[in-house]
Design a protein around this motif. Structure first.
Motif, short mmCIF file in Angstrom:
data_model
loop_
_atom_site.label_atom_id
_atom_site.label_comp_id
_atom_site.label_asym_id
_atom_site.label_seq_id
_atom_site.Cartn_x
_atom_site.Cartn_y
_atom_site.Cartn_z
N THR A 20 0.93 -1.29 0.14
CA THR A 20 -0.01 0.08 0.01
C THR A 20 0.83 1.25 0.02
O THR A 20 0.72 2.20 -0.66
CB THR A 20 -0.97 -0.05 1.28
N VAL A 21 2.06 1.29 0.67
CA VAL A 21 2.78 2.55 0.75
C VAL A 21 3.54 2.52 -0.37
O VAL A 21 3.68 3.72 -1.04
CB VAL A 21 4.05 2.33 2.07
N ALA A 22 3.97 1.54 -1.21
CA ALA A 22 4.66 1.80 -2.25
C ALA A 22 3.65 2.22 -3.34
O ALA A 22 4.10 3.04 -4.47
CB ALA A 22 5.18 0.44 -2.69
N PHE A 23 2.57 1.81 -3.47
CA PHE A 23 1.44 2.16 -4.20
C PHE A 23 1.06 3.54 -4.21
O PHE A 23 1.21 4.36 -5.10
CB PHE A 23 0.19 1.35 -4.16
N LEU A 24 0.77 3.90 -3.03
CA LEU A 24 0.61 5.35 -2.75
C LEU A 24 1.72 6.44 -3.28
O LEU A 24 1.63 7.44 -3.62
CB LEU A 24 0.25 5.59 -1.28
N SER A 25 2.98 5.81 -2.82
CA SER A 25 4.00 6.66 -3.04
C SER A 25 4.30 7.03 -4.57
O SER A 25 4.64 8.13 -4.92
CB SER A 25 5.39 5.98 -2.45
N TYR A 26 4.09 5.76 -5.36
CA TYR A 26 4.36 5.91 -6.67
C TYR A 26 3.32 6.83 -7.44
O TYR A 26 3.90 7.66 -8.24
CB TYR A 26 4.14 4.58 -7.27
N PHE A 27 2.08 6.86 -6.91
CA PHE A 27 1.04 7.64 -7.54
C PHE A 27 1.16 9.11 -7.06
O PHE A 27 0.91 10.17 -7.76
CB PHE A 27 -0.10 6.96 -7.41
N GLY A 28 1.77 9.23 -5.65
CA GLY A 28 1.87 10.55 -5.03
C GLY A 28 3.07 11.17 -5.80
O GLY A 28 2.61 12.61 -6.11
#
Length: 102
Positions: A20-28
């Motif tokens: 989840t953190v990786a996903f949010l970091s990428y799109f953020g």
């Protein structure tokens, strides 16, 4: 009844939060720095304002040129306009004239 007994791994608890953190970091990151992100939008707005100003300048120049063409081609030539354009194009004037370029 058969049951499986296995140890719970401590890493197993962190897999889903890490994804989840990786996903949010990428799109953020890409929502701010990407091709269509916030910084690119600011750049597009600056370009739009600059190009709008350039368009208004060119529109004014075109209107001036259209007025001059209308004076030269409305059927009856304006002698003053024709004389002015000929002198400017040939870079010539009479001895008793004062020429002011603007």
């Amino acid at each position: 009844m058969w049951t499986k007994h296995h140890k719970k791994r401590k890493l197993g608890r962190f897999v889903m939060p890490l994804i989840t953190v990786a996903f949010l970091s990428y799109f953020g990151y890409h929502s701010i720095h990407g091709d269509y992100g916030l910084k690119a939008t600011e750049k597009f707005d600056r370009q739009r304002i600059e190009r709008q100003a350039r368009l208004s300048e060119l529109t004014q120049q075109r209107q001036i040129l259209e007025k001059e063409v209308a004076l030269l081609s409305d059927g009856s030539l304006e002698r003053d306009m024709l004389d002015e354009k000929a002198r400017f194009g040939l870079n010539m004037s009479r001895n008793d004239e004062i020429v002011i370029f603007h």
